[in-house]
Design a protein around this motif. Structure first.
Motif, PDB file in Angstrom:
ATOM      1  N   THR A 260      19.649  20.770 -25.492  1.00 18.38           N
ATOM      2  CA  THR A 260      18.288  20.644 -24.982  1.00 18.38           C
ATOM      3  C   THR A 260      18.226  19.511 -23.968  1.00 18.38           C
ATOM      4  OG1 THR A 260      17.410  21.405 -27.110  1.00 18.38           O
ATOM      5  CG2 THR A 260      15.866  20.337 -25.598  1.00 18.38           C
ATOM      6  N   THR A 262      15.583  17.235 -21.587  1.00 13.90           N
ATOM      7  CA  THR A 262      14.179  16.842 -21.450  1.00 13.90           C
ATOM      8  C   THR A 262      14.052  15.712 -20.440  1.00 13.90           C
ATOM      9  OG1 THR A 262      14.385  15.307 -23.315  1.00 13.90           O
ATOM     10  CG2 THR A 262      13.579  17.522 -23.803  1.00 13.90           C
ATOM     11  N   THR A 265       7.652  14.223 -20.711  1.00 16.08           N
ATOM     12  CA  THR A 265       6.825  15.384 -21.054  1.00 16.08           C
ATOM     13  C   THR A 265       6.738  16.378 -19.900  1.00 16.08           C
ATOM     14  OG1 THR A 265       4.826  14.203 -20.331  1.00 16.08           O
ATOM     15  CG2 THR A 265       5.444  14.005 -22.647  1.00 16.08           C
ATOM     16  N   GLU A 268      11.422  20.512 -20.138  1.00 12.45           N
ATOM     17  CA  GLU A 268      12.209  20.767 -21.341  1.00 12.45           C
ATOM     18  C   GLU A 268      12.799  22.168 -21.251  1.00 12.45           C
ATOM     19  OE1 GLU A 268      11.903  20.894 -26.254  1.00 12.45           O
ATOM     20  OE2 GLU A 268      10.292  20.033 -25.041  1.00 12.45           O
ATOM     21  N   TYR A 270      16.501  24.538 -22.706  1.00 11.54           N
ATOM     22  CA  TYR A 270      17.679  24.509 -23.565  1.00 11.54           C
ATOM     23  C   TYR A 270      18.551  25.726 -23.315  1.00 11.54           C
ATOM     24  CZ  TYR A 270      15.485  28.019 -26.611  1.00 11.54           C
ATOM     25  OH  TYR A 270      14.918  29.168 -27.101  1.00 11.54           O
TER      26      TYR A 270
END
Length: 337
Positions: A260, A262, A265, A268, A270
């Motif tokens: 994953t 990131t 915020t 994101e 994966y």
């Protein structure tokens, strides 16, 4: 004559005392009125002061080469506006003064290209934003006479470059079983700021101390992590199968390795690989027939058996006819001399 003077003096002394007493009362009244006027003035200043000055960025994270809008939100109350000024750090780059012509003015600043057509008394639009503009911005609002009160709002603007794709996940083999060594690598596409990578094996976070960070030629950053783990039987327990079921214990047969990436915020993504025990030769499936299928199968077998019996019964007759149809050749005639 002496008594008159005394009387006059006595009378004059009473008048002086009366004047002194009356002056003190008047002074107290003047002081009280001054205090009330000061309170009223303070109230007027407070009611006319600028309130609730906030600076916001739209979008919250600006992508490189896009436009950014800085909105200065304020409440003047009953006071008129004197000026609105925008700063990058301590340096002004845009101002709005309604008393001047033109009202809008852009001050030269390296890397800031102000769109005057879209800017006004409450916002400024910056075109083609670069990474160098990440940092502190502020707007300063000043009310006009008679107060000339000033208030300021601040914000941190972040210029980013987000990846267009998810991370790349690689493993040495496609299938694993207990006792094998799993070697894997995960890398993120170039971005700014850099992406944080996390590896999970069957939803359990795997600590990866080996991390590599590289900077590209256009000031973007890539991140890569490596994994080497000796697989135990416990790694295969309680695995969620692709069909929605569970492995149900040791040797469930499937491992799910996920990487994953990131960026706060803002981003994101994966990538996932499904791993498990090596594929073996398929085991023939056991056929179970239903009632209708069994009936059809029984009828077919009966017909086949009857056909075989008929063939066996006709076989001697067919052989007899073959023998009867065979004629032995007659011997040649004897010649007499």
């Amino acid at each position: 004559m002496l008594q008159r003077r005394q009387h006059t003096g006595s009378s004059g002394g009473c008048w002086f005392d009366h004047v002194t007493t009356g002056g003190s009362s008047l002074l107290q009244r003047l002081i009280s009125v001054g205090i009330l006027l000061q309170i009223a003035a303070n109230f007027a200043i407070c009611s006319g002061a600028i309130r609730n000055v906030h600076l916001v960025v739209d979008p919250p994270a600006v992508r490189r080469s896009q436009h950014a809008t800085l909105r200065c939100l304020y409440d003047l109350g009953d006071s008129p506006l004197y000026s609105v000024k925008f700063y990058r750090g301590l340096r002004e780059f845009y101002r709005y003064l309604p008393s001047e012509y033109p009202e809008k003015k852009a001050i030269p600043f390296p890397g800031i290209n102000v769109d005057l057509l879209l800017s006004n008394a409450s916002q400024v639009v910056i075109r083609n934003v670069g990474f160098g503009l990440s940092g502190n911005f502020s707007c300063e609002v000043t009310a006009d006479a008679p107060l000339y009160s000033t208030a300021t709002g601040h914000i941190q603007m972040q210029v980013v470059e987000l990846p267009d794709n998810g991370p790349t996940l690689w493993t040495e083999h496609n299938r694993y079983e207990p006792g094998d060594v799993l070697r894997a690598n995960c890398s993120s596409p170039p971005s700014r700021p850099r992406a944080d990578l996390k590896l999970t094996l069957n939803n359990i976070v795997i600590f990866t101390p080996d991390q590599t960070i590289r900077t590209t030629t256009d000031n973007l950053v890539t991140t890569a992590i490596s994994l080497r783990i000796h697989l135990q039987s416990s790694h295969f327990a309680g695995v969620q199968m692709s069909g929605g079921g569970s492995g149900g214990g040791v040797g469930g047969g499937t491992l799910v390795l996920r990487c994953t990436a990131t960026i706060g915020t803002l981003y994101e993504r994966y990538s996932e690989l499904e791993l498990g025990a090596p594929q073996r030769d398929p085991v023939p499936a056991r056929v179970t027939l239903t009632g209708a299928a069994m009936s059809i199968y029984s009828t077919s077998c009966t017909l086949l058996l009857l056909l075989m019996c008929i063939c066996l019964a006709l076989l001697p007759l067919m052989n007899g006819n073959r023998l009867a149809g065979t004629v032995e050749p007659s011997p040649p005639p004897v010649q007499r001399r």
